[in-house]
Write an enzyme that holds these catalytic residues in place. Structure first.
Site, PDB file in Angstrom:
ATOM      1  CE1 TYR A  83      -1.158  -0.764  -5.366  1.00  0.00           C
ATOM      2  CE2 TYR A  83      -1.983   1.234  -6.429  1.00  0.00           C
ATOM      3  CZ  TYR A  83      -1.348   0.614  -5.376  1.00  0.00           C
ATOM      4  OH  TYR A  83      -0.916   1.374  -4.321  1.00  0.00           O
ATOM      5  CB  SER A 126      -3.093   3.731  -2.202  1.00  0.00           C
ATOM      6  OG  SER A 126      -2.903   4.641  -3.254  1.00  0.00           O
ATOM      7  CE  LYS A 186      -2.377  -0.902  -1.812  1.00  0.00           C
ATOM      8  NZ  LYS A 186      -1.625  -1.646  -0.796  1.00  0.00           N
TER       9      LYS A 186
END
Ligand code: UD1
Length: 342
Positions: free
Chosen positions: A149, A124, A153
């Site tokens: 979150y 992302s 990544k």
């Protein structure tokens, strides 16, 4: 190629499965239905006339995953499975770290032990953190993310890089998505978040169908074209196509390959509201609210690398994405699923 797609029944996963099948790949899906529905596979069948094999299974269960690897012998893995709600990740960090890191480790260990050498990882643009220099190139530094979150990544990208360092014949594409939106034009596949949506387009879709009263626009005092936040919205089918192109690159033995997937064009929240109204003919009521914590003013991709190294170009506009998103929402609106809290 035989491609194992983890999280293949989810929003981006299911659209990627469509593109993979259309490109002639054989697909096997593994999904635990945490944020997806089992009938997605029938919908895939309706669109492409092929019903891929699905294992309803948690990727974190390495023993079960190993059995699937041994039985299916995939040539490549596209790893989507993971939790993705930013707000929830701040409330339940351990759940996010456990699930997202564990699943990535399971996938990588099974790949190593089964000589499967091609991985596409769903990363992302969140890994760029706050950055003022637009457009964002792949050389922009990876920063600490502002939420657990995003942090998963960052961590998984690092893990994959380390694996590549000691396994010269391992190929991995880290695809850094900007803002995926839209749905399949058939109205059969789309984004259907549980509860109140956090992201802009799912929220607008629910305002358009009357499931929510109005959109809250988070901040109109950013240094942007109209004061509202600017993002790079990419149609999910274009994003999906990027995965098929990345797979081709891996097949040729590229080692570690890092690439943005965006359109290169920024759109503000109010521009998106206008585009949505133009594409659908539906008026979107909105109210200006304070800024949302953790938001940046602008984020859009440099797309040269995707174009030059993958031959990637977008087929769809944001107007297409608005139209397709609305069609999906209308076709799949079950009842007033969200609390009308606004
Ligand atoms: C968010 C996440 C990002 C994640 C991505 C997944 C945050 C801070 N970032 O990105 O980590 O990878 O989703 O798609 O949550 N907006 C409104 N009203 C709304 C919702 C959004 O005005 O109800 C605005 C936001 O302030 C922002 C823009 O719309 O300017 C896009 O927001 P969103 O769709 O949530 O995406 P990101 O914040 O870019």
């Amino acid at each position: 190629m035989k491609v194992l797609v983890t999280g293949g029944l989810g929003f981006i996963g299911s659209h990627t499965v469509i593109k993979l099948i259309e490109a002639g790949h054989q697909v096997v899906i593994i999904d635990n239905l945490f944020n997806s529905k089992p009938d997605v596979v029938d919908r895939i069948d309706k669109i492409v006339g092929v019903k891929p094999k699905v294992f309803i299974q948690d990727v974190c269960d390495k023993d079960k995953l190993m059995e699937i690897f041994k039985a299916e012998k995939p040539d490549a893995v596209i790893h989507f499975a993971g939790y993705k709600a930013v707000g929830e990740s701040c409330q339940k960090p351990l759940m996010y770290y456990r699930n997202n890191i564990d699943s990535a480790l399971s996938v990588l260990e099974c790949m190593m032990e089964n000589e499967c050498k091609n991985l596409v990882f769903s990363s992302s643009a969140t890994i760029y953190g706050e950055t003022d220099k637009m457009p964002i190139t792949e050389l922009s530094p990876r920063k600490e993310a502002t939420n657990p979150y995003g942090q998963t990544k960052v961590m998984i990208e690092r893990i994959i890089e380390d694996v590549c360092k000691v396994n010269p014949d391992f190929n991995a594409a880290l695809l850094r998505y900007f803002n995926p939106i839209g749905a399949h034009p058939s109205g059969l596949l789309g984004e259907d978040p549980n509860g109140l949506p956090n992201n802009l387009l799912p929220y607008i879709n629910k305002v358009a169908t009357g499931e929510l009263d109005h959109l809250n626009v988070f901040g109109n005092d950013y240094p942007t074209v109209d004061g509202t936040g600017v993002r790079d919205y990419i149609h999910v089918l274009d994003l999906a196509k990027g995965h098929v192109l990345a797979l081709k690159k891996l097949e040729n033995g590229c080692g570690l390959f890092v690439c943005n997937l965006g359109t290169g064009k920024g759109t503000s929240v109010l521009e998106m509201v206008s585009a949505y109204e133009k594409a659908t003919g539906v008026k979107i009521k909105y109210e200006i609210k304070p800024r949302r914590a953790g938001d940046v003013a602008e984020s859009y991709a440099a797309t040269n690398k995707a174009k030059e190294e993958l031959g990637f170009e977008c087929d769809y506009t944001i107007l297409d994405a608005c139209k397709h998103g609305y069609e999906f929402q209308k076709a799949n609106k079950v009842e007033l699923k969200c609390t009308k809290n606004n």
